[in-house]
Scaffold this motif. Structure first.
Motif, PDB file in Angstrom:
ATOM      1  N   ARG A   1       0.763  -1.114   0.066  1.00 10.87           N
ATOM      2  CA  ARG A   1      -0.024   0.247   0.098  1.00 10.87           C
ATOM      3  C   ARG A   1       0.820   1.215  -0.015  1.00 10.87           C
ATOM      4  N   THR A   2       1.970   1.246   0.843  1.00  5.84           N
ATOM      5  CA  THR A   2       2.875   2.357   0.747  1.00  5.84           C
ATOM      6  C   THR A   2       3.541   2.488  -0.467  1.00  5.84           C
ATOM      7  N   CYS A   3       3.845   1.396  -1.251  1.00  2.40           N
ATOM      8  CA  CYS A   3       4.280   1.880  -2.487  1.00  2.40           C
ATOM      9  C   CYS A   3       3.533   2.308  -3.402  1.00  2.40           C
ATOM     10  N   ARG A   4       2.043   1.741  -3.296  1.00  5.67           N
ATOM     11  CA  ARG A   4       1.105   2.393  -4.249  1.00  5.67           C
ATOM     12  C   ARG A   4       0.869   3.834  -4.071  1.00  5.67           C
ATOM     13  N   GLU A   5       0.840   4.336  -2.827  1.00  7.59           N
ATOM     14  CA  GLU A   5       0.612   5.614  -2.285  1.00  7.59           C
ATOM     15  C   GLU A   5       1.896   6.434  -2.804  1.00  7.59           C
ATOM     16  N   THR A   6       3.016   5.863  -2.724  1.00 12.77           N
ATOM     17  CA  THR A   6       4.386   6.665  -3.303  1.00 12.77           C
ATOM     18  C   THR A   6       4.243   6.937  -4.701  1.00 12.77           C
ATOM     19  N   ILE A   7       3.775   5.919  -5.472  1.00 13.46           N
ATOM     20  CA  ILE A   7       3.737   6.209  -6.704  1.00 13.46           C
ATOM     21  C   ILE A   7       2.550   7.367  -7.040  1.00 13.46           C
ATOM     22  N   ARG A   8       1.449   7.335  -6.519  1.00 19.91           N
ATOM     23  CA  ARG A   8       0.419   8.293  -6.634  1.00 19.91           C
ATOM     24  C   ARG A   8       0.896   9.659  -6.427  1.00 19.91           C
ATOM     25  N   THR A   9       1.570   9.774  -5.305  1.00 20.33           N
ATOM     26  CA  THR A   9       2.206  11.068  -4.950  1.00 20.33           C
ATOM     27  C   THR A   9       3.243  11.399  -6.012  1.00 20.33           C
ATOM     28  N   PHE A  10       4.081  10.514  -6.600  1.00 16.24           N
ATOM     29  CA  PHE A  10       4.987  10.987  -7.484  1.00 16.24           C
ATOM     30  C   PHE A  10       4.537  11.309  -8.875  1.00 16.24           C
ATOM     31  N   THR A  11       3.436  10.740  -9.370  1.00 16.44           N
ATOM     32  CA  THR A  11       2.981  11.070 -10.503  1.00 16.44           C
ATOM     33  C   THR A  11       1.868  12.474 -10.200  1.00 16.44           C
ATOM     34  N   ARG A  12       1.322  12.495  -9.119  1.00 14.07           N
ATOM     35  CA  ARG A  12       0.775  14.014  -8.980  1.00 14.07           C
ATOM     36  C   ARG A  12       2.159  15.048  -9.052  1.00 14.07           C
ATOM     37  N   THR A  13       3.169  14.876  -8.381  1.00 16.86           N
ATOM     38  CA  THR A  13       4.190  15.720  -8.472  1.00 16.86           C
ATOM     39  C   THR A  13       4.474  16.139  -9.758  1.00 16.86           C
ATOM     40  N   LEU A  14       4.450  14.985 -10.830  1.00 19.49           N
ATOM     41  CA  LEU A  14       4.913  14.987 -12.120  1.00 19.49           C
ATOM     42  C   LEU A  14       4.143  15.717 -12.914  1.00 19.49           C
ATOM     43  N   LYS A  15       2.883  15.916 -12.185  1.00 20.23           N
ATOM     44  CA  LYS A  15       1.659  16.414 -13.223  1.00 20.23           C
ATOM     45  C   LYS A  15       1.468  15.558 -14.393  1.00 20.23           C
ATOM     46  N   ALA A  16       1.383  14.303 -14.177  1.00 17.50           N
ATOM     47  CA  ALA A  16       1.224  13.071 -15.108  1.00 17.50           C
ATOM     48  C   ALA A  16       0.199  12.412 -14.728  1.00 17.50           C
ATOM     49  N   PRO A  17      -1.184  12.751 -14.468  1.00 14.39           N
ATOM     50  CA  PRO A  17      -2.243  11.809 -14.014  1.00 14.39           C
ATOM     51  C   PRO A  17      -2.625  10.955 -14.988  1.00 14.39           C
ATOM     52  N   GLU A  18      -2.464  11.115 -16.185  1.00 14.14           N
ATOM     53  CA  GLU A  18      -2.801   9.843 -17.054  1.00 14.14           C
ATOM     54  C   GLU A  18      -2.019   8.724 -16.932  1.00 14.14           C
ATOM     55  N   LEU A  19      -0.924   8.842 -16.249  1.00 11.71           N
ATOM     56  CA  LEU A  19       0.000   7.681 -16.120  1.00 11.71           C
ATOM     57  C   LEU A  19      -0.454   6.739 -14.608  1.00 11.71           C
ATOM     58  N   THR A  20      -0.971   7.656 -13.998  1.00 10.58           N
ATOM     59  CA  THR A  20      -1.302   7.179 -12.398  1.00 10.58           C
ATOM     60  C   THR A  20      -1.597   5.688 -12.307  1.00 10.58           C
ATOM     61  N   GLU A  21      -2.970   5.578 -12.610  1.00 10.06           N
ATOM     62  CA  GLU A  21      -3.404   4.213 -12.463  1.00 10.06           C
ATOM     63  C   GLU A  21      -2.633   2.993 -13.023  1.00 10.06           C
ATOM     64  N   LEU A  22      -2.241   3.293 -14.192  1.00 17.32           N
ATOM     65  CA  LEU A  22      -1.376   2.136 -14.640  1.00 17.32           C
ATOM     66  C   LEU A  22      -0.214   1.829 -13.844  1.00 17.32           C
ATOM     67  N   ALA A  23       0.577   3.144 -13.506  1.00 14.31           N
ATOM     68  CA  ALA A  23       1.839   2.931 -12.706  1.00 14.31           C
ATOM     69  C   ALA A  23       1.701   2.281 -11.226  1.00 14.31           C
ATOM     70  N   VAL A  24       0.499   2.635 -10.879  1.00 15.93           N
ATOM     71  CA  VAL A  24       0.080   2.034  -9.463  1.00 15.93           C
ATOM     72  C   VAL A  24       0.092   0.693  -9.585  1.00 15.93           C
ATOM     73  N   LEU A  25      -0.758   0.287 -10.574  1.00 12.09           N
ATOM     74  CA  LEU A  25      -1.114  -1.295 -10.940  1.00 12.09           C
ATOM     75  C   LEU A  25       0.012  -1.990 -11.095  1.00 12.09           C
ATOM     76  N   LEU A  26       1.031  -1.619 -12.174  1.00 16.05           N
ATOM     77  CA  LEU A  26       2.174  -2.350 -12.470  1.00 16.05           C
ATOM     78  C   LEU A  26       3.183  -2.248 -11.036  1.00 16.05           C
ATOM     79  N   THR A  27       3.207  -1.291 -10.539  1.00 12.00           N
ATOM     80  CA  THR A  27       3.986  -1.082  -9.203  1.00 12.00           C
ATOM     81  C   THR A  27       3.483  -2.285  -8.298  1.00 12.00           C
ATOM     82  N   SER A  28       2.290  -2.065  -8.041  1.00 11.38           N
ATOM     83  CA  SER A  28       1.872  -3.214  -6.970  1.00 11.38           C
ATOM     84  C   SER A  28       2.090  -4.483  -7.303  1.00 11.38           C
TER      85      SER A  28
END
Length: 160
Positions: free
Chosen positions: A25-52
């Protein structure tokens, strides 16, 4: 071949954690935060899924292999508009892509990574035992990381 790190990534992070499922869960939240920081919301869900999936595989491999070393999650935003994620564990063995039966409970992680990432691979070189599973997601406006070449689908393996 393992991907070479960007000479000067726009932004990157690393997180080391014990091989325990509570960290997924911490890793998923880290990726969500990182993509928010990057202003790349279109990558968020897929990045979270593959990281998980990748982190879960690493934790499972460590549980089965008895490794007590930390797992490392590393994310890198590359100047050409791509997000690269690495998950390193010290467990023996190399993950494989499977095509599980529709009713199978396990075995989809590497298949999802192989199917959904623009590029991906498995590196056997690096500090200490184990391997690193990496994948790259490109911004929709910048397919293939701006390379203009064909997408290379992994795995790319380099022996130690």
């Amino acid at each position: 071949m393992c991907p070479t790190p960007a000479l000067a990534p726009s932004l990157d992070f690393s997180l080391a954690f014990p091989p325990d499922p509570v960290w997924v869960r911490t890793c998923r939240e880290t990726i969500r935060t990182f993509t928010r920081t990057l202003k790349a919301p279109e990558l968020t869900e897929l990045a979270v899924l593959l990281t998980s999936e990748s982190v879960t595989n690493a934790i499972t491999a460590c549980a089965g292999g008895g490794c007590a070393h930390a797992i490392t999650l590393h994310g890198e935003w590359r100047r050409e508009g791509s997000l690269r994620i690495h998950v390193r564990d010290a467990a023996p063995g190399v993950p494989a892509v499977h095509s599980p039966a529709p009713d199978a409970v396990h075995g989809r992680g590497m298949h999802l990574i192989a199917t959904c990432a623009a590029r991906w691979g498995i590196c056997l070189d690096g500090p200490g035992p184990g391997k690193s599973v990496w994948f790259q997601l490109d911004e929709p406006a910048n397919p293939r990381g701006g390379s203009g070449g064909s997408v290379v689908r992994g795995p790319h393996r380099v022996a130690v």
